[in-house]
Scaffold this motif. Sequence first.
Motif, short mmCIF file in Angstrom:
data_model
loop_
_atom_site.label_atom_id
_atom_site.label_comp_id
_atom_site.label_asym_id
_atom_site.label_seq_id
_atom_site.Cartn_x
_atom_site.Cartn_y
_atom_site.Cartn_z
N ALA A 64 0.83 -1.20 0.00
CA ALA A 64 0.00 0.00 0.00
C ALA A 64 0.87 1.25 0.00
O ALA A 64 0.57 2.24 -0.70
N ALA A 65 1.95 1.23 0.77
CA ALA A 65 2.87 2.37 0.79
C ALA A 65 3.55 2.54 -0.56
O ALA A 65 3.69 3.67 -1.07
N TRP A 66 3.96 1.44 -1.16
CA TRP A 66 4.59 1.51 -2.48
C TRP A 66 3.62 2.05 -3.53
O TRP A 66 4.02 2.77 -4.45
N ALA A 67 2.35 1.70 -3.38
CA ALA A 67 1.34 2.18 -4.34
C ALA A 67 1.28 3.71 -4.34
O ALA A 67 1.08 4.32 -5.39
N GLN A 74 4.64 -1.64 -11.99
CA GLN A 74 3.72 -2.54 -11.33
C GLN A 74 4.34 -2.99 -10.01
O GLN A 74 5.56 -3.04 -9.86
N ILE A 75 3.48 -3.34 -9.05
CA ILE A 75 3.95 -3.78 -7.75
C ILE A 75 3.21 -5.04 -7.35
O ILE A 75 2.10 -5.30 -7.83
N SER A 101 -2.82 2.40 -6.29
CA SER A 101 -1.75 2.44 -7.28
C SER A 101 -2.20 2.90 -8.65
O SER A 101 -1.38 3.04 -9.55
N GLY A 102 -3.51 3.10 -8.84
CA GLY A 102 -3.99 3.44 -10.17
C GLY A 102 -4.01 2.26 -11.12
O GLY A 102 -3.84 2.43 -12.33
N GLY A 103 -4.20 1.05 -10.58
CA GLY A 103 -4.32 -0.13 -11.43
C GLY A 103 -3.02 -0.82 -11.74
O GLY A 103 -2.91 -1.50 -12.76
N ARG A 104 -2.05 -0.74 -10.84
CA ARG A 104 -0.71 -1.30 -11.13
C ARG A 104 -0.38 -2.52 -10.29
O ARG A 104 0.77 -2.96 -10.25
N LEU A 105 -1.36 -3.11 -9.62
CA LEU A 105 -1.09 -4.24 -8.74
C LEU A 105 -1.06 -5.56 -9.51
O LEU A 105 -1.90 -5.81 -10.36
N ILE A 106 -0.10 -6.41 -9.15
CA ILE A 106 -0.08 -7.82 -9.52
C ILE A 106 -0.39 -8.60 -8.25
O ILE A 106 0.27 -8.42 -7.22
N GLY A 155 -9.36 -2.53 -13.12
CA GLY A 155 -9.32 -3.39 -14.32
C GLY A 155 -9.20 -4.82 -13.85
O GLY A 155 -9.47 -5.14 -12.69
N ASP A 156 -8.82 -5.69 -14.76
CA ASP A 156 -8.59 -7.08 -14.38
C ASP A 156 -7.26 -7.16 -13.63
O ASP A 156 -6.20 -6.93 -14.22
N VAL A 157 -7.32 -7.44 -12.34
CA VAL A 157 -6.10 -7.56 -11.55
C VAL A 157 -5.36 -8.83 -11.99
O VAL A 157 -5.90 -9.94 -11.85
#
Length: 262
Positions: A64-67, A74-75, A101-106, A155-157
Amino acid sequence: MTTPDRPVRIAVQLQPQHADYAQIRDAVLRAEDAGVDVVFNWDHFYPLYGEPDGKHFECWTMLAAWAEQTERVQIGALVTGGGYRNPDLLADMARTVDHISGGRLILGIGAGWFEKDYDEYGYEFGTPGSRLALLKDYLPRIDARLKKLNPAPLGDVPVLIGGGGEKKTLRMVAEHASIWHAFGDVETMVRKSGILAEHCAAVGRNPADIEHSTEVSRSDETTANALLDAGFTLFTVGVGGPDYDLAGVRDWLTWRDAVNAG
């Protein structure tokens, strides 16, 4: 060396051990500035090497902090311990970090293996088979919860499943994953890729739709080229604290750019 069907990507795994958080925060910034595609941590509660009771931080609060800290990369966790959190809660956590993150999670997940984590935090360690059975139960629950949440993920995580078990894990990859992460020598990885393709055929998926991911050392470009020929395009370099030396990562970024330029 063949030209890959998808762009080659370089990830760095910042192992959250033996460091103060300020050092980890700085390493994330340096990794993004260097141009990596993905920044991973891992989901453990104690160091995996070095002083066994040394400094260590929790995975998902860190993500969450990295986001908030990052803008482009991506994180994710490489990988979340499947039995450490209720799967519906994990889906909600992932959705929240996805929005931050604005949709950057894996969403990386695996069956778990580090017995000390289980014993110290009161989880049942069980057997490899019982942990895989739990993961099999959790994956559809995560998918179902993601579909119910309001607001929905952006989006699609992408789900990354870590592991190379040929009968159970690779079947779960075929059914649920956008990314498959495993490691081994080139011959082993080629064989497992073929088995994954068989599982994909059984469930009606194109194995080319699953990004193949593995680890690389800081200098073994020959092996990386062979893995590239075998269909692997996401390569992760592990970096430990407290210094988080990224010098070797920059060599891999140069290799990535050369490959992607054709």
